[in-house]
Motif scaffolding. Sequence first.
Motif, PDB file in Angstrom:
ATOM      1  N   MET A   1       0.955  -1.227   0.111  1.00  0.00           N
ATOM      2  CA  MET A   1       0.050  -0.005   0.145  1.00  0.00           C
ATOM      3  C   MET A   1       1.008   1.332  -0.096  1.00  0.00           C
ATOM      4  O   MET A   1       1.789   1.356   0.849  1.00  0.00           O
ATOM      5  CB  MET A   1      -1.003  -0.070   1.223  1.00  0.00           C
ATOM      6  N   LYS A   2       0.730   2.211  -0.828  1.00  0.00           N
ATOM      7  CA  LYS A   2       1.342   3.232  -1.062  1.00  0.00           C
ATOM      8  C   LYS A   2       0.978   4.227   0.111  1.00  0.00           C
ATOM      9  O   LYS A   2      -0.169   4.398   0.216  1.00  0.00           O
ATOM     10  CB  LYS A   2       1.088   3.941  -2.712  1.00  0.00           C
ATOM     11  N   GLU A   3       1.940   5.104   0.757  1.00  0.00           N
ATOM     12  CA  GLU A   3       1.696   6.039   1.536  1.00  0.00           C
ATOM     13  C   GLU A   3       0.827   7.103   0.721  1.00  0.00           C
ATOM     14  O   GLU A   3       1.108   7.491  -0.275  1.00  0.00           O
ATOM     15  CB  GLU A   3       2.837   6.440   2.275  1.00  0.00           C
ATOM     16  N   GLU A  29      10.623  17.468  -8.493  1.00  0.00           N
ATOM     17  CA  GLU A  29       9.653  17.198  -9.205  1.00  0.00           C
ATOM     18  C   GLU A  29       9.167  15.789  -9.421  1.00  0.00           C
ATOM     19  O   GLU A  29       8.072  15.394  -8.967  1.00  0.00           O
ATOM     20  CB  GLU A  29       9.426  18.174 -10.645  1.00  0.00           C
ATOM     21  N   SER A  30       9.932  15.205  -9.943  1.00  0.00           N
ATOM     22  CA  SER A  30       9.790  13.790 -10.125  1.00  0.00           C
ATOM     23  C   SER A  30       9.882  12.910  -8.714  1.00  0.00           C
ATOM     24  O   SER A  30       8.786  11.917  -8.756  1.00  0.00           O
ATOM     25  CB  SER A  30      10.805  13.277 -11.016  1.00  0.00           C
ATOM     26  N   MET A  35       5.807  10.436  -5.228  1.00  0.00           N
ATOM     27  CA  MET A  35       4.857  10.503  -3.798  1.00  0.00           C
ATOM     28  C   MET A  35       3.310  10.866  -4.077  1.00  0.00           C
ATOM     29  O   MET A  35       2.486  11.181  -3.391  1.00  0.00           O
ATOM     30  CB  MET A  35       5.425  11.512  -3.009  1.00  0.00           C
ATOM     31  N   LYS A  36       3.108  10.700  -5.344  1.00  0.00           N
ATOM     32  CA  LYS A  36       1.581  11.037  -5.835  1.00  0.00           C
ATOM     33  C   LYS A  36       0.926  12.370  -5.682  1.00  0.00           C
ATOM     34  O   LYS A  36      -0.318  12.360  -5.120  1.00  0.00           O
ATOM     35  CB  LYS A  36       0.596   9.949  -5.021  1.00  0.00           C
ATOM     36  N   MET A  37       1.754  13.418  -5.633  1.00  0.00           N
ATOM     37  CA  MET A  37       1.482  14.628  -5.260  1.00  0.00           C
ATOM     38  C   MET A  37       0.732  15.245  -6.837  1.00  0.00           C
ATOM     39  O   MET A  37       1.314  14.960  -7.857  1.00  0.00           O
ATOM     40  CB  MET A  37       2.338  15.615  -4.776  1.00  0.00           C
TER      41      MET A  37
END
Length: 160
Positions: A1-3, A29-30, A35-37
Amino acid sequence: MKEIYTIKDAIKKIEHYCAYQERCHEEVESKLRSMKMDSDEIDQIIAHLIKDNFLNEERFACSFARGKHRIKHWGTIRITNELKFRKINQRLITTALKEITVEEYFDTFEKLAQRTWENTTETNTLKKRKKFCDNLLRKGFESNLVYEKVKELENAESVK
């Protein structure tokens, strides 16, 4: 599960990421994308990092140029290409290259050329020349320097 990160958590994590080592906008940026922002959050976080001096493209470029030259013995061509690949603008690249003095540049080139020539264990002269030139060109040194040096080293060897 991704944080899943809140902006506050992301800022904390990315500040640490930037404090550990100089980073360019592209790397940050990458990292934020991984981090799924989303792009609004990324813009907001990058603005914060710039404001608080965690992110400074000029500082990054200068440190990158110094480090790659002194530690990896790269020439200006390779450094320039790597900085362009990281989307650093030409003005900053020019500034960064001024971090390397002419004396230091030629000194590094001479030592590297000498070591490369001595460590190339090729008996066929043409193959040795090619290996030597390829190595220094890959490191990003100017072709005229490399070709002059190979002639000089060959002549010195034939005199022995």
